[in-house]
Design a protein around this motif. Sequence first.
Motif, PDB file in Angstrom:
ATOM      1  N   ILE A 186      37.982 -14.560 -22.031  1.00  0.00           N
ATOM      2  CA  ILE A 186      36.924 -13.535 -22.049  1.00  0.00           C
ATOM      3  C   ILE A 186      36.653 -12.908 -20.685  1.00  0.00           C
ATOM      4  CG2 ILE A 186      35.772 -14.652 -24.006  1.00  0.00           C
ATOM      5  CD1 ILE A 186      33.499 -15.364 -21.921  1.00  0.00           C
ATOM      6  N   SER A 187      37.060 -13.552 -19.586  1.00  0.00           N
ATOM      7  CA  SER A 187      36.660 -13.060 -18.261  1.00  0.00           C
ATOM      8  C   SER A 187      36.847 -11.546 -18.071  1.00  0.00           C
ATOM      9  CB  SER A 187      37.383 -13.828 -17.160  1.00  0.00           C
ATOM     10  OG  SER A 187      36.684 -15.023 -16.869  1.00  0.00           O
ATOM     11  N   PRO A 188      38.052 -11.002 -18.326  1.00  0.00           N
ATOM     12  CA  PRO A 188      38.216  -9.568 -18.067  1.00  0.00           C
ATOM     13  C   PRO A 188      37.320  -8.702 -18.959  1.00  0.00           C
ATOM     14  CG  PRO A 188      40.348 -10.654 -18.399  1.00  0.00           C
ATOM     15  CD  PRO A 188      39.300 -11.636 -18.776  1.00  0.00           C
ATOM     16  N   PHE A 189      37.057  -9.182 -20.168  1.00  0.00           N
ATOM     17  CA  PHE A 189      36.186  -8.439 -21.081  1.00  0.00           C
ATOM     18  C   PHE A 189      34.722  -8.576 -20.641  1.00  0.00           C
ATOM     19  CE2 PHE A 189      39.976  -9.608 -23.533  1.00  0.00           C
ATOM     20  CZ  PHE A 189      40.358  -8.371 -24.040  1.00  0.00           C
ATOM     21  N   ALA A 190      34.339  -9.791 -20.265  1.00  0.00           N
ATOM     22  CA  ALA A 190      32.979 -10.020 -19.772  1.00  0.00           C
ATOM     23  C   ALA A 190      32.739  -9.199 -18.508  1.00  0.00           C
ATOM     24  CB  ALA A 190      32.766 -11.508 -19.493  1.00  0.00           C
ATOM     25  N   GLY A 246      28.941  -2.847 -17.116  1.00  0.00           N
ATOM     26  CA  GLY A 246      28.390  -1.806 -17.984  1.00  0.00           C
ATOM     27  C   GLY A 246      29.423  -0.809 -18.483  1.00  0.00           C
ATOM     28  N   GLU A 247      30.693  -1.199 -18.466  1.00  0.00           N
ATOM     29  CA  GLU A 247      31.751  -0.263 -18.871  1.00  0.00           C
ATOM     30  C   GLU A 247      32.101  -0.350 -20.351  1.00  0.00           C
ATOM     31  OE1 GLU A 247      33.852  -0.910 -14.493  1.00  0.00           O
ATOM     32  OE2 GLU A 247      34.967  -1.428 -16.303  1.00  0.00           O
ATOM     33  N   ALA A 248      31.779  -1.481 -20.963  1.00  0.00           N
ATOM     34  CA  ALA A 248      32.118  -1.659 -22.379  1.00  0.00           C
ATOM     35  C   ALA A 248      31.230  -2.747 -22.953  1.00  0.00           C
ATOM     36  CB  ALA A 248      33.586  -2.064 -22.524  1.00  0.00           C
ATOM     37  N   ASP A 249      31.204  -2.833 -24.283  1.00  0.00           N
ATOM     38  CA  ASP A 249      30.431  -3.903 -24.901  1.00  0.00           C
ATOM     39  C   ASP A 249      31.283  -4.653 -25.918  1.00  0.00           C
ATOM     40  OD1 ASP A 249      28.260  -5.507 -25.217  1.00  0.00           O
ATOM     41  OD2 ASP A 249      27.325  -4.248 -26.748  1.00  0.00           O
ATOM     42  N   TYR A 250      31.154  -5.935 -25.937  1.00  0.00           N
ATOM     43  CA  TYR A 250      31.885  -6.779 -26.876  1.00  0.00           C
ATOM     44  C   TYR A 250      30.945  -7.872 -27.350  1.00  0.00           C
ATOM     45  CZ  TYR A 250      35.832  -4.859 -24.191  1.00  0.00           C
ATOM     46  OH  TYR A 250      36.702  -4.033 -23.553  1.00  0.00           O
ATOM     47  N   GLN A 251      31.112  -8.288 -28.612  1.00  0.00           N
ATOM     48  CA  GLN A 251      30.421  -9.497 -29.071  1.00  0.00           C
ATOM     49  C   GLN A 251      31.319 -10.687 -28.724  1.00  0.00           C
ATOM     50  OE1 GLN A 251      29.959  -9.836 -33.329  1.00  0.00           O
ATOM     51  NE2 GLN A 251      28.392 -11.439 -33.169  1.00  0.00           N
ATOM     52  N   ILE A 252      30.819 -11.601 -27.907  1.00  0.00           N
ATOM     53  CA  ILE A 252      31.622 -12.750 -27.479  1.00  0.00           C
ATOM     54  C   ILE A 252      31.018 -14.016 -28.072  1.00  0.00           C
ATOM     55  CG2 ILE A 252      32.427 -14.085 -25.491  1.00  0.00           C
ATOM     56  CD1 ILE A 252      32.290 -11.491 -23.829  1.00  0.00           C
ATOM     57  N   ILE A 253      31.837 -14.798 -28.765  1.00  0.00           N
ATOM     58  CA  ILE A 253      31.325 -16.005 -29.435  1.00  0.00           C
ATOM     59  C   ILE A 253      32.078 -17.254 -28.969  1.00  0.00           C
ATOM     60  CG2 ILE A 253      30.804 -17.106 -31.658  1.00  0.00           C
ATOM     61  CD1 ILE A 253      31.089 -14.336 -32.981  1.00  0.00           C
ATOM     62  N   TYR A 298      26.149 -17.396 -20.709  1.00  0.00           N
ATOM     63  CA  TYR A 298      25.438 -17.681 -21.960  1.00  0.00           C
ATOM     64  C   TYR A 298      23.930 -17.600 -21.732  1.00  0.00           C
ATOM     65  CZ  TYR A 298      23.997 -20.384 -26.111  1.00  0.00           C
ATOM     66  OH  TYR A 298      23.412 -20.807 -27.287  1.00  0.00           O
ATOM     67  N   HIS A 299      23.500 -18.195 -20.632  1.00  0.00           N
ATOM     68  CA  HIS A 299      22.079 -18.187 -20.286  1.00  0.00           C
ATOM     69  C   HIS A 299      21.566 -16.756 -20.122  1.00  0.00           C
ATOM     70  CE1 HIS A 299      18.435 -20.107 -18.876  1.00  0.00           C
ATOM     71  NE2 HIS A 299      18.395 -19.281 -17.847  1.00  0.00           N
ATOM     72  N   ASP A 300      22.419 -15.879 -19.597  1.00  0.00           N
ATOM     73  CA  ASP A 300      22.023 -14.493 -19.355  1.00  0.00           C
ATOM     74  C   ASP A 300      22.244 -13.592 -20.572  1.00  0.00           C
ATOM     75  OD1 ASP A 300      21.300 -15.234 -16.820  1.00  0.00           O
ATOM     76  OD2 ASP A 300      23.128 -14.504 -15.851  1.00  0.00           O
ATOM     77  N   GLY A 301      22.607 -14.193 -21.703  1.00  0.00           N
ATOM     78  CA  GLY A 301      22.714 -13.414 -22.933  1.00  0.00           C
ATOM     79  C   GLY A 301      23.985 -12.578 -23.046  1.00  0.00           C
ATOM     80  N   LEU A 302      24.987 -12.867 -22.239  1.00  0.00           N
ATOM     81  CA  LEU A 302      26.226 -12.083 -22.310  1.00  0.00           C
ATOM     82  C   LEU A 302      27.193 -12.599 -23.372  1.00  0.00           C
ATOM     83  CD1 LEU A 302      26.007 -11.670 -18.628  1.00  0.00           C
ATOM     84  CD2 LEU A 302      26.881  -9.744 -19.970  1.00  0.00           C
ATOM     85  N   MET A 303      26.913 -13.784 -23.873  1.00  0.00           N
ATOM     86  CA  MET A 303      27.724 -14.308 -24.973  1.00  0.00           C
ATOM     87  C   MET A 303      26.838 -15.156 -25.872  1.00  0.00           C
ATOM     88  SD  MET A 303      30.017 -17.018 -22.755  1.00  0.00           S
ATOM     89  CE  MET A 303      30.174 -18.312 -23.961  1.00  0.00           C
ATOM     90  N   GLU A 304      27.316 -15.408 -27.085  1.00  0.00           N
ATOM     91  CA  GLU A 304      26.569 -16.284 -27.989  1.00  0.00           C
ATOM     92  C   GLU A 304      27.418 -17.517 -28.296  1.00  0.00           C
ATOM     93  OE1 GLU A 304      26.732 -14.238 -32.153  1.00  0.00           O
ATOM     94  OE2 GLU A 304      26.777 -12.625 -30.650  1.00  0.00           O
TER      95      GLU A 304
END
Lengths: 460, 460
Positions: free
Chosen positions: B278-282, B288-295, B356-362
């Motif tokens: 996920i690193s490159p996507f995160a 702020g260039e793209a959004d993805y749902q990361i699980i 995760y703590h910062d809400g960038l992934m679930e």
Amino acid sequence: MANREIPYKIYLEESELPKQWYNVRADMKNKPAPLLNPATFKPMTAEELEPVFCKELVKQELDDTDPWIDIPEEIVNFYKMYRPSPLVRAYCLEKKLGTPAKIYYKFEGNNTSGSHKLNSAIAQAYYAKKQGLKGVTTETGAGQWGTALSMACAYFDLDCKVYMVKVSYEQKPFRREVMRTYGATVTPSPSDTTEVGRKILAEHPGTSGSLGCAISEAVEAATSQEGYRYVLGSVLNQVLLHQTVIGLETKTAMEKYGIKPDVIIGCAGGGSNLGGLISPFAGEKLRGEADYQIIAVEPASCPSFTRGKFAYDFCDTGKICPLAKMYTLGSGFIPSANHAGGLRYHGMSSILSQLYHDGLMEARAVEQTAVFQAAEQFARVEGILPAPESSHAIRVAIDEALKCKETGEEKTILFGLTGTGYFDMTAYEKYNNGEMTDYIPTDADLETGFAGLPRVPEQM
Amino acid sequence: MANREIPYKIYLEESELPKQWYNVRADMKNKPAPLLNPATFKPMTAEELEPVFCKELVKQELDDTDPWIDIPEEIVNFYKMYRPSPLVRAYCLEKKLGTPAKIYYKFEGNNTSGSHKLNSAIAQAYYAKKQGLKGVTTETGAGQWGTALSMACAYFDLDCKVYMVKVSYEQKPFRREVMRTYGATVTPSPSDTTEVGRKILAEHPGTSGSLGCAISEAVEAATSQEGYRYVLGSVLNQVLLHQTVIGLETKTAMEKYGIKPDVIIGCAGGGSNLGGLISPFAGEKLRGEADYQIIAVEPASCPSFTRGKFAYDFCDTGKICPLAKMYTLGSGFIPSANHAGGLRYHGMSSILSQLYHDGLMEARAVEQTAVFQAAEQFARVEGILPAPESSHAIRVAIDEALKCKETGEEKTILFGLTGTGYFDMTAYEKYNNGEMTDYIPTDADLETGFAGLPRVPEQM
């Protein structure tokens, strides 16, 4: 593109996958001898074969004139899940050996069955499905073929009954569980599910089984139930035909980079991998278009080519299958108990036997400690943990590369790396512990096997 | 090329292999908290870390500002033996599920270690060699990491000492023999080769060992011998950094075909695979260039993310390593005995914990019978036999695809298939026999683990 830099791995595009299998028999002047009915010694007809094998596969078995056979689209689609397989330039091995030779290997182990067996399993399952059958039966020893067939049957939603030699069933629970995960029914053989199994159990209550017995049970299970046929993973012409995807891909990949092999090496048990790899090259040789040195490698403890007889023999120890003309040690021959390296079949594909007899290829027998030494050396520099079977080819590839080091020749060596050794760690453990030994059968050992050859009129 | 037909497998050219690892910490506003010295509760300095870890790796561990770190050429050359790994379009699974979703998986199992672990093992071995060390030490439980490290050390001719939890050493002889084939010394832990081992053996003569004890022995073996360092296969920042080859290749392959994932799914034990994928996507998300749902997917029986605390904790049960701030169940937490599916680490990578703590992934927790059910379904249609760990991601990918079937959404789902299950057939056997059970720890179970959290000033 002849001067493009050669990458470590040459991957073809999916669009470059072969669309047809190549039937080398069409280019052979001396055709492989026909299968004989064991009762009449007459060539087996399609009608006689169809109760045992699928109709379309019988056609392929008997066809020695069509050079190209279309690969059905459904099979091509399955191939796409794990093919084209990589052709690897063994840069690290070359460097380790300090050889001027260029070494390539075609790696067939990158699929869950761990070997090339899947190439034919999917074809055989497809034709069974197309014929409207419910399922297929087969036998398996170590389990490589049974695994491949289970995967293929899962894909086409076919029932798959595997008779697994009892001792393997108990000692190789991992292989068994892979097959079960793919939905196959795995029965330790001998079993009480067949007449022949019950008979053997009554006579030898404590037996740990044999491949010959498992074949007998699988054939009975196929012929005694509506909607089933028996399938086999090596030796037969149809199997070699399907395996030509290996050689065809290899040839396309090499031509793309302007590479021409001088030496082609493959291990040989029943011959499915070797036949698949060399067929397109042998075809060129047969048509006088090119020349290659082709080497079959077999274990010194089961030396069908190098010390066997070219004769009609039973394909199975149970003596219920048709007779094939081949290099054989006799269907009663059993390799010494210390033999760990696979390739333990007493006979050899009829196609390869004929090519060898006609001088189109040569054969070498190697001892197993030398094979595992090559396997370890290869694993440490190339990363892949090879199957013991494949390591026979590695041994001779290394030997040839070392010869080049002496002579300074820059030969291009190609070998088939048929599979991975994840399920063979017991043999590796023996080698790691220095407990592996070699064995070469005496002439007297071989005579015992030859004494059991059938009394076919032609060879009496 | 956005509209090119998508093949089953997208292989990049070797020339498209990443030349740099991506350090996601550089793009994080809230940096992962530093490692603390367990004696002083002060951030660990490079000088304190260097007796245990290689110099260059310490630098990578502490570097949270450089977004790109060059991959040395020797490592790129090794990567070429098994990378780029395929990005596979799961056409067969989609068809089986009848979903409008498009499913892709990045398959990291096509190498002898059978998993992504090799990506970091080779980097760590390289830096050890470059530093002029004689060898490295490590611990291994199931053996995946130990195998990868053995392969890497064989390649660089480094000594490799693996402390293997005694119960695994005895019950997983195949894994042990693979490591030995690659030249590693494998010692069952606890052993009499270290002081801590002898102490434990004296106190508990019949113990079958634990990961915590093996870590203690490996660290002692590294720090008490000239020319050795200790290496680790997950959790650390350096490991996640090396694993970003997974995500970088995936992104390049997807961009080549104009594909953009909506959902990205990975299994999480210590976080090495998930972080790498996920690193490159995160990073795009952070910038702020793209959004993805990361699980992140974890076992319900070891639910660090979903039920753990975000706190400083020991990384090892032996409590000799630095403290890390992470989602943790407490270093004393041990999953229930029926847990078969891997991912049994009590904590989690600090980087992923912060994201995760910062809400960038679930995160989602799944039960193991559901995981093996997904594994079997996947194996039967896609051919690959997945590792239990990887099958956690498969479970959620299938769940998401089935949701799309209900809603009609054509989401693009990407998941990481970290490895193969060849050495996990005991767990598959349990599932095949209907003997696998689930277990969800009670709140009281978790409280026991939390009670062992260290009394760090900041969290008191």
